[in-house]
Structures are given as C-alpha cells and as structure tokens.
Design an enzyme around this catalytic site. Structure first.
Site, short mmCIF file in Angstrom:
data_model
loop_
_atom_site.label_atom_id
_atom_site.label_comp_id
_atom_site.label_asym_id
_atom_site.label_seq_id
_atom_site.Cartn_x
_atom_site.Cartn_y
_atom_site.Cartn_z
N GLU A 38 33.61 53.36 20.83
CA GLU A 38 32.31 52.71 20.72
C GLU A 38 31.18 53.59 21.28
OE1 GLU A 38 31.33 49.89 19.15
OE2 GLU A 38 29.33 50.51 19.76
N THR A 80 29.56 49.84 13.58
CA THR A 80 30.99 50.14 13.65
C THR A 80 31.67 49.93 12.30
OG1 THR A 80 31.00 49.25 15.90
CG2 THR A 80 33.13 49.71 14.91
N HIS A 195 29.45 49.65 24.86
CA HIS A 195 28.53 49.10 23.85
C HIS A 195 27.22 48.74 24.53
CE1 HIS A 195 26.85 46.49 20.77
NE2 HIS A 195 27.82 46.84 19.93
N ASP A 254 32.00 56.20 16.97
CA ASP A 254 31.67 55.45 15.75
C ASP A 254 30.23 55.67 15.29
OD1 ASP A 254 30.53 53.88 17.78
OD2 ASP A 254 31.30 51.97 17.01
N HIS A 255 29.30 55.82 16.23
CA HIS A 255 27.87 56.01 15.90
C HIS A 255 27.13 56.29 17.20
CE1 HIS A 255 27.46 51.98 17.51
NE2 HIS A 255 28.39 51.58 16.67
C1 GP9 Z 1 32.12 44.52 17.49
C2 GP9 Z 1 32.17 45.95 17.80
C3 GP9 Z 1 30.80 46.49 18.05
O1 GP9 Z 1 33.35 43.98 17.12
O2 GP9 Z 1 32.83 46.66 16.82
O3 GP9 Z 1 30.07 46.48 16.89
P1 GP9 Z 1 28.74 47.32 16.64
O4 GP9 Z 1 27.61 46.54 17.18
O5 GP9 Z 1 28.86 48.63 17.33
O6 GP9 Z 1 28.73 47.48 15.18
MN MN Z 2 29.98 50.32 17.38
#
Ligand code: GP9
Ligand code: MN
Length: 424
Positions: A38, A80, A195, A254-255
């Site tokens: 994340e 994500t 996150h 992921d980003h």
């Molecule tokens: C939520 C997690 C975070 O299940 O994958 O999501 P995001 O906000 O990064 O897309």
């Molecule tokens: Mn994410």
C-alpha cells in the site's frame, strides 16, 4: 461486434519482443507470492529520515533480488484496484472511474485463469470488506479460487489501526491459510497499514516522524517502516513454514502515497528548490522487486510499469503468452517497447519524460523546449525547425491507451477468447 480486435491484435504482435528472455521458465511450477504494498513509493528505498534508514528490510532484500528502480505505477481513480487490474490483465485501467466497478463482469484472460490451466490454485489475502472496490465480483470473474477477506481474520481493537487489521497480524494470521493451500499456488497479499492518513500507534512506531508542514508526509515514514518490519516477519514465517524455497516472491508498490498537495514538504525532504512536473513524474515510481530462490538478482534500471507485470511473471513461470492480448512486455526481455504510458497521457520513454505539454530529458530533467508554452499542440518546432522529439511517442501512447479503452468499453475479449478457443 469485435471488428476492432484484428487491428489491436496486430498492434500487439508487432510490439512483442522478438525473443524470450533468458529467465523464461526459471520459476516453472513454483508458488507465487505477490505482495501489493500500500502506497509504497520508490523514494524511500535506500533513503533515510532523521538519519535513520526507512526500509532496512527491503534494502537488504534488494541485494538478493531483481530490483527495478525505474518502475512506474499507472493507476488512476481506482487506486489499489487499478493496480490490481494492470497486474492481472496487462490492460490499462480507465481514464476515470474504477474499472473494477464499471467493467467487473467483462470477459478477461487474467493471470489466475491462465495459471489455473497450468494446475495452479489461486487466492487473495486482504483484511477488508470483500465488496470494497467490487473485489468479490472481479476476483470471481477472473478466476480466483479463494478470497481470504475480512471475515477470515480475527480483528480486534488492539490489532487494528486506520483502515483495519495491522499488517503484522495480517501476515501472521495468513500463514496457516497459506500452508493449507494446494500447491503450486498463485497468491496475492494486499497490505493496508501504510494507507493515508498514515496512522500508527506509538507501540508500533520504530522511527520518528519527519518534521515539516505536512502531517501526511511526516507520518508516512513511520508507517512505511512498520510495513517494512511486517514484511520481514512475513519472510521469516514463510521460511519457518517451509514455503520460502518453493516460492517466488514479488513485491510492488500499488500507487503513490504522497500527493502533490504535499509538494512543499516533499521538496524540503528531497532537498530540492521545488517539485517540477518532471519531478512529479519521477515520484510516481514504485518499487518492483522479484525474489527467486537461488538467484542472486541485480538492480535493473530499464523503465517499466505495472502493465508489464503479467507478461514478466508468466515468462518466469514458463507460460507461453504469444496469443495473449497484453499491452505490457516482459521486463527481462531485450527489445522492449520503449515507453511507459501513464494513465493521464504523460509518459516515460528511454530518453524523454513528457507531462503537462512539456518534454524533458529523462536522465537530466532538462526541459527541452523551454521557450514555448505548448510545445506539442499546436505543432511547434524548435528554432532549428525540428519536430518536438516527444511528439511521435505521445501519439503512440495515446493510440495504445485508446486500444485498451476500446477493449474494456466494448468488452472485446468476448470475441477474442471465443475465436481462440475455437482454434484449439
Ligand atoms: C482498500 C485498500 C486501499 O481495501 O486496498 O485502497 P485504496 O484507497 O488504496 O485504493
Ligand atoms: Mn492503495
């Protein structure tokens, strides 16, 4: 009616590397453990905050893995889920909205489905509600055999923070499930603690926050460190469980985690006068790490992106993808397509970076046409009358993104998969 598929198909065939990479099949029949990290950006790797290493575990892991340090995320609003879409399909997510929601029931030819034919069992581990991002629908559609969601985990107030179960208990509680899976397996773990807004209890913070006007950036460092420690624990547990030697472990950010809203604090941290559009693109780099047992690995500086993960992984597993409709190319192959398209039309090529109508030298960050406001549109040439060097690549990028969008909006793989099945 799928009339556009033949054109797209030829485009994809023309852009395929001509030879398989040297690593083709090196991990045949091995388990796959893919870890989606994340909000992990590359700028923290081998870097420090307040004089302390941020990611000591990853920094060591990189020394015994293949590490791609010019690898870009290509996500848009689907965050994500967009990164998952890129990884499983080697198609681009949509320019707006989340393809997991809007086109979750399309026909795809995703990695779990392809590997099922090779005898693989597949599962996702993620301690959130199964319907978040419409994951339950999409995972089922693309052939995942099992989704260990929120309900598979023991979640208490003590072991949660922010978005839910903390990464350490998440990995700890996953091991017993992982051990019980049929092998070989293809698994994806999606972390959560790092996150936004990067909350962490004092008991879990091993390093101090940064000190700037951005609380977000300040807190990012301790939560990244926490995620790094969670990974270390997970690797130890994989070894204890006897799963480490038979598995390739792939880690990917992921980003981005830090948006340009925090540019001022970011420029202070990076010791730059300002964050230019060029710097902004370079900050879209996320770590991509491939650990193969028995392989020493190395740092690979070629450009790449999330679109390339599917062909790369399938190549390592020795799966023939010559018929696959995929826009990415094997990161270990030699003659790769020479651009990485970001979802907003910005791109990174071997030589150039294009964003916000400006063309930069990729290595030096030098703005190549400093006098014109809009160097690409309308047609502007430099003082020597030469065409802007970014222009042809920009067209190629737009063309490729449009092909991918057509496939998704028209659900075109319905026709392609069908005609391919008939041939067999
Ligand atoms: C939520 C997690 C975070 O299940 O994958 O999501 P995001 O906000 O990064 O897309
Ligand atoms: Mn994410």
């Amino acid at each position: 009616d799928g009339n556009e598929m033949p054109e797209i198909e030829s485009y994809i065939q023309e852009n395929r590397p001509s030879k398989l990479s040297e690593l083709f099949g090196i991990a045949k029949n091995k388990n796959v453990i893919f870890i989606s990290m994340e909000s992990l950006q590359s700028f923290v790797i081998n870097n420090t905050v307040n004089g302390e290493e941020i990611t000591p575990f990853l920094n060591d892991l990189i020394d015994e893995s293949y590490y791609f340090n010019n690898f870009y995320h290509q996500t848009a609003q689907g965050k994500t889920s967009d990164s998952e879409f890129l990884v499983e399909n080697s198609l681009y997510p949509l320019p707006s909205g989340a393809v997991f929601f809007t086109n979750g029931q399309n026909e795809y030819n995703a990695t779990p489905e392809i590997l099922k034919e090779k005898g693989y069992y597949s599962a996702v581990f993620h301690a959130n509600n199964k319907s978040f991002w419409n994951r339950d629908v999409m995972y089922d559609n693309i052939g995942y055999d099992n989704f260990f969601d929120q309900t598979a985990f023991q979640i208490t107030e003590e072991n949660s923070i922010g978005w839910g179960l903390k990464d350490k208990p998440f990995f700890e509680q996953s091991i017993k499930y992982l051990q019980s899976l049929p092998q070989p397996f293809y698994t994806k773990f999606i972390t959560l603690t790092n996150h936004y807004p990067f909350e962490l209890g004092e008991e879990d913070a091993s390093i101090d926050p940064y000190n700037s006007n951005s609380k977000t950036l300040n807190q990012y460092f301790p939560t990244v460190r926490y995620a790094d420690e969670a990974l270390k624990l997970f690797f130890d547990q994989l070894k204890q469980a006897g799963l480490y030697e038979d598995s390739i472990i792939v880690l990917m950010g992921d980003h981005y985690g830090i948006s340009d809203f925090h540019d001022k604090a970011m420029s202070m941290y990076l010791d730059k006068e300002e964050i230019t559009p060029y710097d902004h693109i370079q900050l879209q780099r996320v770590p991509f790490i491939v650990h193969i047992p028995g392989e020493k690995g190395k740092v690979i500086s070629n450009i790449g992106g999330q679109i390339d993960v599917k062909p790369t992984l399938l190549s390592l597993l020795g799966v023939d993808t010559s018929d696959d409709i995929a826009f990415g190319t094997d990161l270990f192959a030699d003659d790769r397509k020479d651009f990485v398209a970001l979802r907003d039309g910005s791109f990174v090529s071997d030589q150039y970076i294009y964003t916000k109508e400006q063309c930069y030298d990729r290595e030096t960050g030098e703005l190549l046409y400093p006098l014109s406001n809009s160097v690409i549109e309308p047609d502007v040439t430099n003082s020597d009358g030469e065409e802007n060097v970014c222009k042809p690549i920009k067209s190629a990028v737009e063309n490729e993104l449009a092909y991918s969008d057509k496939i998704i909006y028209g659900d075109l793989l319905r026709f392609y998969n069908q005609s391919n099945d008939n041939e067999e």
